[in-house]
Design a protein around this motif. Structure first.
Motif, PDB file in Angstrom:
ATOM      1  N   THR A 183      33.751 -68.249  39.754  1.00  0.00           N
ATOM      2  CA  THR A 183      32.470 -68.834  40.179  1.00  0.00           C
ATOM      3  C   THR A 183      32.622 -70.319  40.467  1.00  0.00           C
ATOM      4  O   THR A 183      32.195 -70.822  41.507  1.00  0.00           O
TER       5      THR A 183
ATOM      6  N   ARG B 166      25.806 -70.208  39.877  1.00  0.00           N
ATOM      7  CA  ARG B 166      25.612 -69.021  40.709  1.00  0.00           C
ATOM      8  C   ARG B 166      24.312 -69.138  41.501  1.00  0.00           C
ATOM      9  O   ARG B 166      24.245 -68.736  42.666  1.00  0.00           O
TER      10      ARG B 166
ATOM     11  N   THR C 289      27.936 -61.690  46.711  1.00  0.00           N
ATOM     12  CA  THR C 289      27.525 -62.176  45.389  1.00  0.00           C
ATOM     13  C   THR C 289      26.103 -62.719  45.419  1.00  0.00           C
ATOM     14  O   THR C 289      25.289 -62.433  44.526  1.00  0.00           O
TER      15      THR C 289
ATOM     16  N   ASP D 137      24.795 -71.120  44.577  1.00  0.00           N
ATOM     17  CA  ASP D 137      25.633 -70.557  45.638  1.00  0.00           C
ATOM     18  C   ASP D 137      24.853 -70.426  46.940  1.00  0.00           C
ATOM     19  O   ASP D 137      25.354 -70.740  48.023  1.00  0.00           O
TER      20      ASP D 137
END
Length: 703
Positions: A400, A302, A676, A305
């Protein structure tokens, strides 16, 4: 004597205790003074009217951001509107304090602004129906105040001021940019478009001294600003990033992304190589990987990202960035083994006289010569990214990981479409070691080649695609990712065909993987057809074979490779026959896939012609020689002797592809990704108390 001594000691203890209480009380009073001032403002009062030095004194006091935000959280929408004048005043005075020479006032003013922005935007999530610009700044003065604010931020980022102040200025901008989940709804950013911070960010990226400390936040801020209403109107950050040609800044941008992805790669390798001895260690390792390790992996992915989005925007928007992406450099720490000597092999020329370029390959089993001993293998961002992609594309079951893998494949699609990137990847004189990781599977052991050969980058890219094809043949079939993967393969083959580039690659690996994909579609037709258009996917596979069949003589390394292609098609003819039969069934029924199935039958024309032409001749040759089965060489002999009588149909547009376009197909994907990322970044920058302490410490020690 002893009694006096005891009394004396006791007196010292009491004195020390009194001093400690006094010091503690003074700290409490200091804290209470700030809180009392805040409380007065939140009660609708203005304590500054009776003290001309009020604001100078206030911004010398350490800001209690938590109290400010908690007080705002208690307010109703109506009471917040009643406090508009006071909030406007504090915001204005904090903006003015940024223009002073006193760095402590500047620091405290920035923290005050962070608290105000967070508090107001948090209240706005409750749909109270107020405009944040009016509550924070006031409509009448918003333009001038926010211009002054951005001017101050720019002066901090470009001027001679403490690094900690530059850090905090970037953190404030990140607080502002991530104030809303949907970045395009953050109307405050209109003023950041009018008063650009692009040039200071570029200056940071180009500065080798500032880049290690400020570079990550600068790249992140620039990436997020590019997202603001980019589908609705002309975003100046999109325009400026697309035409940026500052080599130092682009190289700096690439180095930041490369460094952070390299850290992820290194952590993955270290985790994979952790030694375990005995059953207890094995059990502990298993339990750890089930809980702690898995959670940590997800957090790391994450966190990456935003890095992937930054890399995507640079590759997608800026053609000059490809130079930085493929720029070869020596890593700061030698993490790769030294180069081995290289040899040249002369490939067999084609009948037309054209000769493929000589590849550079490692000579197996040979020790490094003196000329190549202790030489660190060069690398670049693309090498790092290919290794990273080989890790994150292994698992795609949860959202994810799936989104991470999809973004990697989109980036590789953009790279595969770029002429210059292809020229670098296909250059036989530019070779790199790329450590590609493979997914553990039941029928094979995990074999990561820790000392991979030094090859042109295109070989590693195709290896990565082959590995993806083979390792995701499962019930939760990632159809979209397979289409991306096949699209990348198709693009690089089109480049090779167009420029007649021949690479030394074992193409049989690709052909086998593609045939295995077709076999999987056949075996799982009834389940897959309920969710996916498997005929469209099968057409992509068949057309890659058609590209080899029709134009293989322009890019395969030698005539033998072309013969081997025909051998594989003949050997696996049953698979192609079954695919044709499956498609034919759907063309005779009223199915939603009727048209796609019909196209697939048309795409199979040449493959079936090859099978129908050579299979009888192979059988006749075997019968004539009284053989029940033939060796590969015997079949190849039949193939070579019967090319002349083979008739193929010229198929149009095999070397054409639809260029990647983000809008409208991927708009929803990137909108969700940005949302996100914003939520994750907001969590990381919301707690600035540690940074506030460090900054004040740094300023105190400097003074």
């Amino acid at each position: 004597m002893n009694q006096e001594s005891n009394v004396s000691v006791g007196g010292k203890e009491r004195t020390h205790s009194i001093l400690m209480r006094k010091s503690s009380t003074q700290k409490m009073v200091l804290k209470e003074k700030v809180v009392q001032i805040y409380e007065a403002f939140f009660h609708g009062e203005d304590p500054s009217t009776t003290n001309p030095n009020f604001w100078d004194e206030l911004f010398l006091l350490k800001v209690n951001t938590q109290f400010i935000e908690s007080e705002m959280d208690k307010l109703t929408g109506e009471s917040l509107l009643e406090l508009k004048e006071n909030l406007n005043l504090i915001f204005y005075r904090a903006t003015q304090a940024l223009k002073e020479d006193n760095n402590i006032r500047r620091i405290n003013a920035l923290h005050t602004l962070c608290a105000l922005v967070r508090g107001i935007f948090k209240k706005n999530h409750g749909n109270y129906g107020f405009d944040v610009i009016n509550i924070l700044v006031g409509f009448d003065s918003a333009e001038s105040i926010l211009q002054s604010l951005i001017d101050s931020i720019n002066s901090f980022l470009t001027g001679e001021c403490p690094t900690c102040l530059k850090q905090l200025a970037l953190k404030f901008m990140l607080v502002l940019v991530t104030a809303t989940d949907n970045i395009s709804q953050n109307t405050m950013l209109e003023y950041v478009l009018i008063n650009s911070v692009f040039e200071p960010l570029v200056q940071i990226l180009g500065n080798r001294n500032q880049r290690p400390v400020l570079g990550q936040d600068a790249v992140l801020l620039l990436t997020l600003l590019v997202q603001y209403r980019k589908y609705e109107s002309a975003n100046p950050y999109v325009v400026k990033l697309s035409i940026l040609d500052d080599e130092l800044a682009l190289t700096g941008y690439a180095q930041i992304v490369s460094h952070l992805l390299s850290e992820f790669n290194r952590d993955y390798v270290n985790q994979s190589e952790e030694p375990s001895t005995g059953w207890f260690s094995a059990l502990a390792s298993m339990v750890g990987s089930m809980f702690v390790g898995e959670e940590k992996k997800m957090e790391l992915m994450r966190a990456n990202d935003s890095l992937l989005l930054a890399l995507y925007e640079a590759v997608h928007l800026n053609r000059n960035f490809i130079t930085a992406l493929t720029h070869s450099h020596t890593p700061t720490s030698a993490t790769t083994p030294p180069s081995s000597p290289v040899i040249s092999t002369a490939p067999t020329p084609f009948p037309d006289g054209s000769t493929p370029p000589s590849p550079t390959q490692d000579k197996p089993g040979s020790p490094p010569t003196q000329a190549t001993c202790n030489v660190t293998q060069p690398t670049n961002l693309l090498v790092t990214f290919l290794q990273y992609s080989s890790i994150v594309t292994q698992e795609t079951k949860d959202p994810t990981r799936y989104n991470n893998a999809k973004l990697c494949l989109i980036i590789l699609t953009c790279i595969a479409e770029d002429q210059y990137a292809n020229s670098i990847m296909h250059d036989a004189n530019m070779t790199f070691r790329v450590l590609l990781h493979k997914m553990p599977m039941r029928h094979r052991k995990v074999t990561t080649e820790l000392n991979p050969p030094s090859r042109p980058l295109i070989c590693s890219l195709i290896d990565l695609m082959v590995e993806f094809i083979l390792s995701h043949l499962m019930k939760t079939f990632p159809m979209e990712l397979y289409l991306r993967c096949l699209g990348i393969i198709h693009r690089v083959l089109c480049y090779q065909k167009k420029l007649r580039v021949r690479i030394q690659y074992p193409w049989k690996l690709l052909w086998t993987a593609l045939i295995n994909l077709l076999k999987f579609l056949l075996a799982n037709e009834s389940q897959l057809v309920k969710k996916h258009n498997i005929f469209h996917l099968a057409s992509k596979v068949v057309n890659i074979f058609n590209l080899f069949v029709t134009y293989g003589d322009t890019f395969l390394p030698n005539p033998t490779s072309y013969d081997e292609l025909y051998y594989e098609i003949i050997r696996m003819h049953q698979v192609f026959d079954n695919v044709y039969s499956m498609a034919l069934r759907y063309t005779t029924t009223e199915s939603e896939y009727k048209d796609s199935a019909a196209k697939l039958t048309n795409h199979l024309v040449n493959i079936r012609a090859i099978i129908n032409h050579f299979s009888p001749k192979v059988d006749s040759w075997a019968a004539a020689n009284h053989l029940s089965s033939l060796t590969e060489e015997q079949v190849l002999e039949v193939v070579r002797g019967n090319y002349d009588t083979l008739t193929l149909k010229l198929q149009d547009s095999l070397d054409q592809f639809e260029r990647y376009s983000e809008k409208p197909r991927e708009t929803a994907f990137f909108t969700n990704q940005v949302r996100t990322i914003i939520c994750d970044v907001r969590k990381s920058v919301n707690n600035l108390s540690a940074l506030q302490h460090d900054v004040l410490q740094e300023l105190s020690s400097a003074s």
